[in-house]
Write a protein that holds these residues in place. Structure first.
Motif, mmCIF file in Angstrom:
data_model
loop_
_atom_site.group_PDB
_atom_site.id
_atom_site.type_symbol
_atom_site.label_atom_id
_atom_site.label_comp_id
_atom_site.label_asym_id
_atom_site.label_seq_id
_atom_site.Cartn_x
_atom_site.Cartn_y
_atom_site.Cartn_z
ATOM 1 N N MET B 1 38.230 36.259 40.995
ATOM 2 C CA MET B 1 37.075 35.892 40.154
ATOM 3 C C MET B 1 35.893 35.500 41.029
ATOM 4 O O MET B 1 36.033 34.690 41.921
ATOM 5 C CB MET B 1 37.450 34.709 39.239
ATOM 6 C CG MET B 1 38.459 35.052 38.169
ATOM 7 S SD MET B 1 37.822 36.202 36.974
ATOM 8 C CE MET B 1 36.795 35.135 35.972
ATOM 9 N N THR B 2 34.747 36.089 40.730
ATOM 10 C CA THR B 2 33.583 35.742 41.530
ATOM 11 C C THR B 2 32.521 35.018 40.724
ATOM 12 O O THR B 2 31.512 34.621 41.253
ATOM 13 C CB THR B 2 32.961 37.012 42.124
ATOM 14 O OG1 THR B 2 32.714 37.912 41.049
ATOM 15 C CG2 THR B 2 33.864 37.642 43.143
ATOM 16 N N ASN B 3 32.750 34.868 39.425
ATOM 17 C CA ASN B 3 31.814 34.137 38.575
ATOM 18 C C ASN B 3 30.426 34.770 38.538
ATOM 19 O O ASN B 3 29.410 34.101 38.690
ATOM 20 C CB ASN B 3 31.722 32.681 39.034
ATOM 21 C CG ASN B 3 31.187 31.787 37.944
ATOM 22 O OD1 ASN B 3 31.240 32.153 36.769
ATOM 23 N ND2 ASN B 3 30.668 30.635 38.325
ATOM 24 N N THR B 4 30.382 36.084 38.389
ATOM 25 C CA THR B 4 29.092 36.751 38.221
ATOM 26 C C THR B 4 28.633 36.608 36.770
ATOM 27 O O THR B 4 29.382 36.149 35.911
ATOM 28 C CB THR B 4 29.210 38.259 38.529
ATOM 29 O OG1 THR B 4 30.292 38.773 37.763
ATOM 30 C CG2 THR B 4 29.446 38.510 39.993
ATOM 31 N N TYR B 5 27.409 37.030 36.528
ATOM 32 C CA TYR B 5 26.854 36.910 35.170
ATOM 33 C C TYR B 5 27.670 37.713 34.171
ATOM 34 O O TYR B 5 27.960 37.252 33.069
ATOM 35 C CB TYR B 5 25.398 37.391 35.179
ATOM 36 C CG TYR B 5 24.691 37.206 33.853
ATOM 37 C CD1 TYR B 5 24.365 35.936 33.393
ATOM 38 C CD2 TYR B 5 24.355 38.297 33.064
ATOM 39 C CE1 TYR B 5 23.733 35.758 32.174
ATOM 40 C CE2 TYR B 5 23.715 38.128 31.843
ATOM 41 C CZ TYR B 5 23.406 36.853 31.412
ATOM 42 O OH TYR B 5 22.780 36.685 30.201
ATOM 43 N N ILE B 6 28.080 38.918 34.575
ATOM 44 C CA ILE B 6 28.794 39.789 33.634
ATOM 45 C C ILE B 6 30.163 39.192 33.275
ATOM 46 O O ILE B 6 30.686 39.440 32.182
ATOM 47 C CB ILE B 6 28.925 41.228 34.202
ATOM 48 C CG1 ILE B 6 29.373 42.193 33.109
ATOM 49 C CG2 ILE B 6 29.834 41.289 35.399
ATOM 50 C CD1 ILE B 6 29.302 43.653 33.503
ATOM 51 N N GLU B 7 30.721 38.370 34.165
ATOM 52 C CA GLU B 7 31.988 37.728 33.829
ATOM 53 C C GLU B 7 31.788 36.561 32.877
ATOM 54 O O GLU B 7 32.589 36.332 31.970
ATOM 55 C CB GLU B 7 32.688 37.246 35.097
ATOM 56 C CG GLU B 7 33.347 38.384 35.858
ATOM 57 C CD GLU B 7 33.770 37.992 37.262
ATOM 58 O OE1 GLU B 7 33.665 36.798 37.616
ATOM 59 O OE2 GLU B 7 34.193 38.879 38.003
ATOM 60 N N SER B 8 30.690 35.820 33.069
ATOM 61 C CA SER B 8 30.423 34.686 32.181
ATOM 62 C C SER B 8 29.893 35.143 30.826
ATOM 63 O O SER B 8 30.225 34.563 29.794
ATOM 64 C CB SER B 8 29.401 33.741 32.822
ATOM 65 O OG SER B 8 29.739 33.460 34.147
ATOM 66 N N PHE B 9 29.024 36.141 30.849
ATOM 67 C CA PHE B 9 28.362 36.578 29.607
ATOM 68 C C PHE B 9 28.419 38.104 29.499
ATOM 69 O O PHE B 9 27.398 38.779 29.647
ATOM 70 C CB PHE B 9 26.893 36.127 29.603
ATOM 71 C CG PHE B 9 26.700 34.649 29.746
ATOM 72 C CD1 PHE B 9 26.919 33.796 28.670
ATOM 73 C CD2 PHE B 9 26.318 34.103 30.963
ATOM 74 C CE1 PHE B 9 26.746 32.422 28.812
ATOM 75 C CE2 PHE B 9 26.142 32.737 31.107
ATOM 76 C CZ PHE B 9 26.359 31.889 30.036
ATOM 77 N N PRO B 10 29.589 38.651 29.217
ATOM 78 C CA PRO B 10 29.697 40.127 29.223
ATOM 79 C C PRO B 10 28.802 40.809 28.194
ATOM 80 O O PRO B 10 28.188 41.835 28.490
ATOM 81 C CB PRO B 10 31.182 40.370 28.928
ATOM 82 C CG PRO B 10 31.728 39.079 28.427
ATOM 83 C CD PRO B 10 30.870 37.989 28.962
ATOM 84 N N ALA B 11 28.690 40.233 27.000
ATOM 85 C CA ALA B 11 27.881 40.883 25.957
ATOM 86 C C ALA B 11 26.403 40.843 26.327
ATOM 87 O O ALA B 11 25.681 41.830 26.172
ATOM 88 C CB ALA B 11 28.124 40.191 24.626
#
Lengths: 75, 591
Positions: B1-11
């Motif tokens: 897990m790298t905690n990128t934006y797409i992981e936090s807020f995929p939609a």
């Protein structure tokens, strides 16, 4: 989500050698750079006088002839 | 897990990505038209009829100044609110709805512009500054309306997020990125009232044939009511990147959160009551009003100079934490090989130069000497064309991994791209400024005349043309490299080794900022009062002198048979009567 500036992954040369807090930081370099910029602006401002006013005919503002630039009065 | 934006807020990442790709498409087409114009104007390569130059110019202006910039910034603003409030948008369908409306608006606007290249009756070669007497096809105006309404709804989306967040965090300060989004959006709401009035009350009915004429000065004034603050709508997201991303990339912290808030409040207050400085040469506006606009404009230098200080101090903090020393030696400790940093820093440097040419434009008497010349084109290629566009391209290299989950295709190509843009713009813009000083006009397909030659004190017009063509070619090459990186990144596979979605911490935090700075109602009220001060008298005097719809329409016979026309004329006469009453009252008060 803000955080301390530790490791910056997009920054391969990031060598974080020391932590400088609010009170220790003295932005003297900023003063130097902004000072240089200010001097450039002042120089350009004077330069503009030669480029524009001495290089062109007098500018008419509101019916008042600006003749100071050329030293001539127009009829 | 790298905690990128797409992981936090995929939609949300999908919407932001769609907005970015839309803006890049506009950049590609607009950029192509840029090099065509460059070669045509300088006479190096003319393959089209000079009449088509103005269609190219319109597409270049609208696609880059409106579509590229605004699509990119709605993506950045959505990222900023979701990240700094740490919450998803309230309803993703609503988010897609405003994005869809903006796309629809763009397509409808583009159709009549591009139809200008065909033999069809439809065209809208009215330039980015689409005021009367130039008239475009109704679809052009209708598309613009939809686009602007889309941006209004986007603003509603960001405000909804903030309101919902406030319910859960009643005693917390607005996070800085969200604060920047909200103040910019409020400014945009006020600013777009001008263009909405110009289009809905005058240009669209005129283009549809509902009214026979318009008052050109009125539509010009309403356009510039919007036309100046729109530049801050482009610039504020670039400033946001300089405040919240650049310090972190530099290895330091934002110098002062309170100063950043002050800057954005000042832009909210001062952006709109300045538009008349684009009309210093317009007859029909009294010089007193122009003087007020000039004063407001000069006050606008304040937040820009505050920004110069805060941003440079934040970079210096990073440099010193990285071991930099000396008065200027710390500059070497900055991460110049990072394209995100180098792009933003070079953009900031160009903006400093643009500050000077902007001061020249803003001064009423000096403006007379450069007005409508190539100088102005040089100026805005430094501001929107570099400070904004280069910042957007540089941060794209940070955002792409965040919204795609894929590593950047090539950092070396990215670095070459931002440097090439800087060099290309140095050639092109410098030559445009100098050309303007010689009196070479802007918006002209063939700026050469028989029996007359522009005289250069230093160099020659041929040398200036060569610089412009060379600069334009370098900029085009830079764009090609940019798109290679965007496409290459999109084709990459997903990576697990990406930087986290984080922005800069502060040295002096929000607790040091006076609470009143977060009082958005107060600042909006002050902004509206200043707009009323700056605009009510000029607008009333323009209407009094030329009529709401120009001189002709006052004699238009009222036809009961034509329901729509009747309705329109009734509305017009009511508004005119109201305007006259207001003028009488004001005259009574002032006498």
């Amino acid at each position: 989500m803000s955080q301390t500036a530790e490791h910056e992954a997009s920054n391969e040369t990031s060598e974080h050698v020391r932590e400088i807090g609010h009170d220790e930081f003295d932005p003297i370099g900023t003063l130097t750079l902004i000072g240089i910029y200010f001097l450039i602006l002042v120089f350009l401002w004077f330069f503009m006088y030669f480029v524009e006013f001495l290089g062109n005919d007098p500018t008419v503002v509101s019916g008042t002839l600006v003749f100071l630039a050329t030293g001539e009065r127009l009829a | 897990m790298t905690n990128t934006y797409i992981e936090s807020f995929p939609a949300e990442a999908k919407v932001v990505r769609a907005a970015f790709y839309s803006s890049f498409l506009a950049l590609a087409i607009g950029g192509l038209f840029g090099i065509i114009q460059t070669l045509h104007r300088t006479g190096y390569y003319r393959f089209m009829d000079s009449a088509d130059y103005y269609t190219v110019l319109t597409a270049h202006g609208v696609l880059l100044a409106i579509t590229f910039t605004i699509f990119f910034l709605v993506g950045v603003f959505t990222w900023a609110t979701t990240t700094s409030l740490d919450r998803p948008v309230e309803d993703i369908r609503f988010t897609w709805a405003w994005y869809g409306l903006m796309v629809l608006g763009t397509v409808l606007t583009a159709i009549p512009i591009f139809a200008g290249f065909t033999d069809s009756e439809m065209s809208a070669s009215v330039l980015f500054t689409f005021y009367a007497p130039l008239q475009g096809h109704p679809l052009f105006y209708f598309g613009l309306v939809l686009f602007v309404v889309g941006t209004w709804l986007a603003g509603v989306d960001w405000f909804r997020s903030w309101w919902a967040w406030k319910q859960e965090h009643p005693d917390e300060r607005i996070p800085l990125p969200t604060f920047m989004v909200l103040t910019t959006t409020l400014m945009w709401y006020i600013a777009t009232l001008g263009v909405a009035a110009a289009i809905l009350l005058f240009l669209l009915p005129w283009s549809l044939g509902l009214v026979e004429s318009v008052n050109p000065l009125l539509t010009r004034t309403l356009f510039w009511f919007f036309g100046h603050p729109v530049v801050y709508f482009w610039l504020m997201p670039a400033y946001m990147m300089w405040y919240v991303l650049l310090p972190k990339i530099s290895g330091g912290k934002l110098f002062s959160d309170p100063l950043a808030r002050v800057v954005f409040v000042l832009f909210l207050i001062l952006s709109v009551p300045t538009g008349i400085h684009h009309q210093y040469l317009d007859p029909g506006i009294a010089e007193g009003f122009k003087f007020i606009a000039m004063t407001n404009t000069m006050f606008l230098l304040l937040p820009s100079l505050l920004t110069a200080f805060t941003v440079v101090a934040s970079m210096e903090h990073g440099a010193r934490q990285r071991g930099g020393t000396g008065y200027l030696g710390w500059l070497k400790a900055l991460p110049w090989r990072d394209p995100v940093f180098a792009g933003m820093a070079l953009a900031g440097l160009m903006f400093a130069a643009a500050g000077f040419s902007g001061m020249i434009n803003a001064g009423m008497n000096i403006n007379y000497l450069v007005h409508n010349t190539f100088w102005v084109v040089g100026h805005f290629h430094l501001t929107v064309g570099t400070a904004v566009a280069l910042t957007f391209m540089a941060v794209t290299y940070w955002f792409l991994p965040q919204v795609t989950g894929k590593a950047l295709w090539s950092r070396s190509v990215a670095l070459g791209q931002v440097v090439l843009w800087f060099v290309g713009m140095t050639f092109m813009s410098n030559a445009m400024h100098r050309g303007g000083l010689l009196g070479i006009p802007r918006r002209t397909a063939e700026p050469q005349y028989e029996g007359f030659e522009f005289e250069a004190a230093v160099g020659s017009v041929g040398e200036l043309d060569a610089q412009i063509a060379l600069g334009g070619a370098l900029l085009t090459l830079s764009l090609v490299l940019f798109f290679a990186n965007v496409v290459g990144t999109a084709l990459n596979s997903r990576s697990d080794d990406l930087p986290a979605n984080e922005y800069a911490d502060t040295l002096s935090g929000p607790s040091d900022a006076p609470l009143v700075l977060d009082n958005l109602k107060l600042w909006t009220a002050i902004a509206i009062v200043l707009v009323i001060f700056a605009y009510s008298f000029p607008l009333l005097s323009i209407i009094e002198r030329g009529g709401l719809f120009g001189p002709e329409l006052t004699e238009l016979p009222v036809s009961i048979g034509l329901g729509l026309e009747y309705l329109w004329v009734t509305t017009v006469s009511t508004v005119t009567a109201a305007g006259e009453t207001a003028i009488t009252i004001i005259a009574g008060v002032s006498s």
